[in-house]
Design an enzyme around this catalytic site. Structure first.
Site, PDB file in Angstrom:
ATOM      1  N   HIS A   1     -10.133  -1.069  -7.383  1.00 40.12           N
ATOM      2  CA  HIS A   1      -9.803   0.122  -6.580  1.00 40.12           C
ATOM      3  C   HIS A   1      -8.852   1.060  -7.318  1.00 40.12           C
ATOM      4  O   HIS A   1      -9.081   2.274  -7.371  1.00 40.12           O
ATOM      5  CB  HIS A   1      -9.193  -0.343  -5.254  1.00 40.12           C
ATOM      6  CG  HIS A   1      -8.873   0.754  -4.307  1.00 40.12           C
ATOM      7  ND1 HIS A   1      -9.836   1.565  -3.724  1.00 40.12           N
ATOM      8  CD2 HIS A   1      -7.676   1.189  -3.799  1.00 40.12           C
ATOM      9  CE1 HIS A   1      -9.254   2.431  -2.913  1.00 40.12           C
ATOM     10  NE2 HIS A   1      -7.944   2.229  -2.946  1.00 40.12           N
TER      11      HIS A   1
ATOM     12  N   ASP B   1       0.848  -1.197   0.000  1.00 37.61           N
ATOM     13  CA  ASP B   1       0.000   0.000   0.000  1.00 37.61           C
ATOM     14  C   ASP B   1       0.885   1.248   0.000  1.00 37.61           C
ATOM     15  O   ASP B   1       1.689   1.431   0.910  1.00 37.61           O
ATOM     16  CB  ASP B   1      -0.901  -0.037   1.245  1.00 37.61           C
ATOM     17  CG  ASP B   1      -2.098   0.883   1.106  1.00 37.61           C
ATOM     18  OD1 ASP B   1      -2.099   1.726   0.193  1.00 37.61           O
ATOM     19  OD2 ASP B   1      -3.034   0.750   1.917  1.00 37.61           O
TER      20      ASP B   1
HETATM   21  C1  HEM Z   1      -8.961   0.356   3.812  1.00 33.52           C
HETATM   22  C2  HEM Z   1      -9.062   1.130   2.758  1.00 33.52           C
HETATM   23  C3  HEM Z   1      -8.096   1.125   1.623  1.00 33.52           C
HETATM   24  C4  HEM Z   1      -7.201   0.181   1.249  1.00 33.52           C
HETATM   25  C5  HEM Z   1      -6.933  -1.142   1.906  1.00 33.52           C
HETATM   26  C6  HEM Z   1      -6.530   0.669   0.087  1.00 33.52           C
HETATM   27  C7  HEM Z   1      -5.556  -0.018  -0.580  1.00 33.52           C
HETATM   28  C8  HEM Z   1      -4.939   0.416  -1.722  1.00 33.52           C
HETATM   29  C9  HEM Z   1      -3.959  -0.321  -2.457  1.00 33.52           C
HETATM   30  C10 HEM Z   1      -3.475  -1.707  -2.107  1.00 33.52           C
HETATM   31  C11 HEM Z   1      -3.579   0.416  -3.500  1.00 33.52           C
HETATM   32  C12 HEM Z   1      -2.583   0.012  -4.592  1.00 33.52           C
HETATM   33  C13 HEM Z   1      -1.189   0.341  -4.232  1.00 33.52           C
HETATM   34  C14 HEM Z   1      -0.903   1.799  -4.201  1.00 33.52           C
HETATM   35  O1  HEM Z   1      -0.800   2.431  -5.258  1.00 33.52           O
HETATM   36  O2  HEM Z   1      -0.769   2.315  -3.102  1.00 33.52           O
HETATM   37  C15 HEM Z   1      -4.299   1.646  -3.415  1.00 33.52           C
HETATM   38  C16 HEM Z   1      -4.160   2.667  -4.294  1.00 33.52           C
HETATM   39  C17 HEM Z   1      -4.796   3.869  -4.155  1.00 33.52           C
HETATM   40  N1  HEM Z   1      -5.742   4.199  -3.231  1.00 33.52           N
HETATM   41 FE1  HEM Z   1      -6.433   3.035  -1.757  1.00 33.52          FE
HETATM   42  N2  HEM Z   1      -7.016   1.896  -0.224  1.00 33.52           N
HETATM   43  C18 HEM Z   1      -7.970   2.216   0.688  1.00 33.52           C
HETATM   44  C19 HEM Z   1      -8.715   3.370   0.740  1.00 33.52           C
HETATM   45  C20 HEM Z   1      -8.530   4.427  -0.095  1.00 33.52           C
HETATM   46  C21 HEM Z   1      -9.253   5.659  -0.008  1.00 33.52           C
HETATM   47  C22 HEM Z   1     -10.334   5.988   1.001  1.00 33.52           C
HETATM   48  C23 HEM Z   1      -8.778   6.462  -0.986  1.00 33.52           C
HETATM   49  C24 HEM Z   1      -9.164   7.875  -1.357  1.00 33.52           C
HETATM   50  C25 HEM Z   1     -10.368   8.333  -1.318  1.00 33.52           C
HETATM   51  C26 HEM Z   1      -7.755   5.728  -1.690  1.00 33.52           C
HETATM   52  C27 HEM Z   1      -7.021   6.212  -2.725  1.00 33.52           C
HETATM   53  C28 HEM Z   1      -6.095   5.500  -3.433  1.00 33.52           C
HETATM   54  C29 HEM Z   1      -5.341   6.028  -4.529  1.00 33.52           C
HETATM   55  C30 HEM Z   1      -5.411   7.453  -5.071  1.00 33.52           C
HETATM   56  C31 HEM Z   1      -4.543   5.001  -4.998  1.00 33.52           C
HETATM   57  C32 HEM Z   1      -3.550   5.064  -6.159  1.00 33.52           C
HETATM   58  C33 HEM Z   1      -4.263   4.695  -7.408  1.00 33.52           C
HETATM   59  C34 HEM Z   1      -3.313   4.727  -8.604  1.00 33.52           C
HETATM   60  O3  HEM Z   1      -3.009   5.831  -9.049  1.00 33.52           O
HETATM   61  O4  HEM Z   1      -2.890   3.666  -9.033  1.00 33.52           O
HETATM   62  N3  HEM Z   1      -7.646   4.502  -1.127  1.00 33.52           N
HETATM   63  N4  HEM Z   1      -5.121   1.627  -2.323  1.00 33.52           N
END
Ligand code: HEM
Length: 802
Positions: free
Chosen positions: A581, A487
């Site tokens: 996601h 993450d």
């Molecule tokens: C428990 C809740 C969440 C989990 C487990 C989670 C997990 C992840 C994971 C595994 C990734 C892919 C790896 C990375 O690029 O960091 C990711 C990407 C991302 N997450 Fe989350 N996330 C959560 C909640 C959120 C929330 C609430 C937001 C914003 C409203 C968010 C925004 C993003 C963004 C902007 C990316 C990058 C997307 C990209 O450009 O590839 N995430 N998240």
């Protein structure tokens, strides 16, 4: 024959005359000889097999390569034993003592790799077993490749193919290990130049490290681990292979193959002895590495641990620390909110901010604040950062005009899927505390709470954790959340030109009191771990759009491969599902909306219903929530992010985290006393906090050229120091030629304090490379630089403009 090698040669013509019973019979014949196949060609076959094995290993199919190698060697050894007339089974058992160990090691490695593809220990075991098998089984029988006979029961072609596979695959697997280790390091340290916009966050691992401020006295986990590995290597002598196997036919043409194979010639024994010794060392190293890799022995983290307590984090003026620095998040963190007590006045609030500013200065430097409660007596600052901000509800209190609240600080809109607990949401004041020790964090929060008494009272606080320093051999590797995903991969990277614009309020932006500050969106997101863990890994990966083990996007590649949202499966469906996601959260899907996500995992036991009360304390930093969290969260809600089924947003808060106080100022002064504190962003560069031994690499002065440009060469090497580390120059332009004379990659990264340069530095300089960067520094001052990979080991420099 030399003149025409490979041609058929007539050795002699013969003519025999026989007389019997008065009859004469004559027989004529020719003795011709055609040389066997070229050795070079056969050896090339081994090269091909090695290349195939290398390719398999680099594709993370080492397990398959290991199984193929063992299968080929078992067949090979069985074929040799089957040719022994008296007792093939005994010959097989006696002749393969070393091989049994190597086969077991290879299959063990294959099993481990099938469970965990990135197990470095298993790769070491596989490489050691491969080397052992190739050296003990393949090399001694190489002559089979260009011989016409050999003691092998199932024909020469089969023997030759098996020897080729055994030798090639064995060496290929051994070569794959250093290549893979090097490759992993390189991908971890990718530079901006290699990446595209969609890969922005992929650079986080390498590049956010660049903003690591000075950490004093710490040694890196990577070094500790490397040192441990080397120290653990044991030399073991393998057993001699006494019987079995084939041998050069030309040496024993007259022998009974069965007998001769039972007492193998000394050449093979000699080779086998040497080979097994080499293989034994490799296997010893492999086993040792595996033990370390699987944490079955304690890593020698002495230096690292010793340095943790004394490490401090310099404030990256004009920003507060704790937002983008330190690059490696500290192991423990607490987010807390305070509410002003009823009737609190502006004077009280100002006094509180002044007192907090002073206490924070003490705490982050490791000094006891006044009237210390001694909770953390004996502990150092442990990289403590304390970041302070104001919530929307502050406006309208303490004499602050409600209309003065900036639009960016309007309360967050309601999002469909959340179930927020108001008592644990929002707040007048927000504080984020983080350090590498939980007691230090707790003490800091107690200190702030004590100081606030009478002006503000705690509203809520929540604690979490990230990976402990030293827990991973690669400190810059992306951490995992409680769902097991990497993450933080696609976070904005500190060295991107638009990083500051995305994360911090710009120098000319409104309101002026927030210039250099950042808006924090905080959400406590509980993970429905029981449901999540009931999913297969493949289904979990579809929810996110990335592989769970490597973090690579589902269409393929490595963690840092740019995400191709258009990629399709062979059946035409989207490789990254419509509700994945990363598809819905990507800046490309949200008009460029971006935020710096620096969350903490939390584990608060069980809910009343007996489910894990664990998840993510989500912290997102941005210059404007309307161009960060809000549009992304809206999209994740409206488009039914697949992750929503496994998460529950339970609390929420928004804070305007003010800029760092300048000079004798205090936190929030520009809001509470408009006009008295100038905008931080317009202020001159602050006096940098430099480590006491910054000069350990020596001092050098840039030499003024005829063209008015000053020039100097700075060398980095494996001592993890810059030479010189103090670079003196006069105001003006300097060209720094940065040379890497070591074997490790280095960066030369500034921490955002250069006044005349938006961002400067060298992102990643590979071993042996050199590059030149030009800086214009007109304002006298000290400008700290550090190596993004080795700051923790004290690799820092300062440009001193006088
Ligand atoms: C428990 C809740 C969440 C989990 C487990 C989670 C997990 C992840 C994971 C595994 C990734 C892919 C790896 C990375 O690029 O960091 C990711 C990407 C991302 N997450 Fe989350 N996330 C959560 C909640 C959120 C929330 C609430 C937001 C914003 C409203 C968010 C925004 C993003 C963004 C902007 C990316 C990058 C997307 C990209 O450009 O590839 N995430 N998240």
């Amino acid at each position: 024959m030399k003149a025409a090698p490979g041609q058929r040669h007539e050795i002699s013509n013969w003519h025999i005359t026989l007389h019997r019973d008065g009859r004469t019979i004559t027989a004529d014949g020719k003795l011709t000889w055609q040389p066997g196949p070229s050795k070079a060609l056969r050896l090339a076959g081994i090269g091909l097999a090695a290349a195939l094995a290398l390719w398999l290993c680099l594709r993370s199919w080492t397990a398959w390569a290991a199984v193929a190698l063992v299968a080929a060697d078992v067949l090979h050894s069985a074929g040799v034993a089957a040719d022994v007339a008296d007792g093939p089974v005994a010959a097989f058992l006696k002749g393969n003592v070393v091989q049994f160990a190597a086969w077991a090691a290879a299959l063990w490695a294959a099993w481990l790799l099938a469970r965990r593809k990135d197990s470095i220990g298993a790769l070491w075991v596989a490489a050691g077993a491969g080397l052992l098998i190739a050296a003990a089984s393949g090399v001694p029988d190489l002559s089979v490749l260009w011989s016409s006979t050999a003691p092998f029961a199932w024909g020469m072609t089969v023997a030759q193919v098996l020897v080729t596979v055994v030798t090639g695959f064995g060496f290929g697997m051994a070569i794959a290990l250093p290549v893979r280790l090097r490759w992993t390091r390189d991908t971890g340290a990718r530079t901006d130049a290699e990446n595209t916009e969609t890969d922005s966050g992929a650079r986080a691992a390498a590049e956010t490290e660049e903003r690591e401020p000075v950490l004093i006295g710490s040694a890196s986990a990577a070094d500790a681990w490397t040192g441990g590995r080397l120290a653990a290597v044991e030399s073991r002598t393998g057993e001699q292979r006494a019987t079995g196997g084939s041998r050069p036919a030309e040496e024993h043409a007259a022998d009974d193959p069965a007998k001769s194979s039972a007492s193998m010639p000394s050449r093979r024994s000699f080779l086998a002895t040497g080979a097994t010794s080499v293989g034994g060392v490799a296997a010893g190293a492999a086993a040792s590495a595996l033990l370390l890799d699987d944490r079955k022995s304690s890593a020698p983290a002495g230096d690292l641990v010793a340095g943790l307590g004394t490490a401090t984090v310099a404030v990256p003026f004009p920003h507060q620390a704790g937002i983008s620095v330190p690059a490696r998040q500290q192991g423990h963190g607490t987010v807390a909110a305070f509410d002003l007590v009823d009737g609190a006045t502006r004077e009280q609030l100002k006094a509180l901010m002044k007192a907090w500013t002073a206490a924070i200065g003490d705490l982050i430097s490791g000094r006891a604040p006044s009237d210390d409660d001694e909770i953390a007596l004996g502990s150092g600052p442990c990289s403590l950062t304390i970041t302070v901000g104001f919530g929307p509800s502050l406006f309208g209190k303490a004499g602050l005009d409600p209309a003065a609240r900036p639009p960016q600080l309007a309360p967050l809109p309601a999002f469909g899927t959340e179930q927020l607990d108001p008592a644990r949401s929002d707040g007048d004041l927000g504080v984020v505390l983080a350090a590498d020790d939980a007691l230090v964090v707790f003490h800091a929060l107690r200190t702030l709470t004590r100081i606030a008494d009478g002006t503000a009272k705690p509203r809520w606080s929540m604690s979490g954790f990230t990976r402990a320093p030293g827990s991973s051999p690669d400190p810059s590797a992306t951490g995992r959340n409680l769902m097991g995903q990497l993450d933080g991969t696609n976070n904005p990277a500190a060295s991107q030109p638009d990083f500051e614009r995305k994360v911090f309020v710009a120098a000319g932006a409104d309101p002026a009191w927030m210039r250099g500050g950042s808006y924090l969106v905080f959400r406590r997101i509980r993970m429905l771990l029981d449901s999540w863990e009931a999913q297969s890994t493949a289904d979990q990966e579809k929810v996110i759009g990335r592989r769970k083990d490597t973090g690579a996007p589902l269409p393929g590649g490595t963690e840092h491969t740019p995400v191709n949202l258009a990629a399709q499966n062979p059946d035409g469906s989207l490789a990254i599902r419509g509700d994945a996601h990363i598809r819905l959260a990507a800046p490309a899907a949200n008009g460029g909306a971006a935020m710096l996500r620096r969350g903490l995992s939390y584990n608060d036991g069980l809910t009343a219903g007996g489910e894990p009360d664990a998840g993510l304390l989500f912290l997102a930093w941005q210059a404007d929530p309307d161009r960060g969290f809000i549009p992304v969260q809206k999209r994740l809600t409206v488009n039914m992010d697949a992750l929503n089924r496994f998460t529950k947003h339970e609390t929420s808060a928004l804070f305007a985290m003010v800029p760092a106080p300048s000079g004798s100022g205090y936190l929030g002064q520009a809001l509470l006393e408009p006009g008295t504190a100038s905008s931080n962003a317009a202020s001159p560069a602050p006096a940098a906090t430099l480590p006491s031994d910054v000069g350990s690499g020596g001092t050098g002065r840039a030499v003024l050229g005829a063209d008015g440009v000053q020039r100097i060469t700075v060398t980095a090497d494996d001592t993890l120091r810059y030479h010189p580390s103090v670079i003196e120059m006069s105001p003006g332009t300097v060209e720094i030629t940065f040379k890497n004379a070591g074997t490790l990659p280095h960066t030369l990264s500034e921490d955002g304090t250069l006044p005349d340069e938006p961002r400067a530095g060298v992102d990643n300089l590979a071993a042996g490379d050199q590059t030149t960067m030009s800086l214009k520094l007109t304002r006298p001052g000290d400008y700290p630089f550090q190596c993004g990979y080795h700051a923790a080991e004290g690799m820092y420099a300062v440009i001193r403009v006088r």
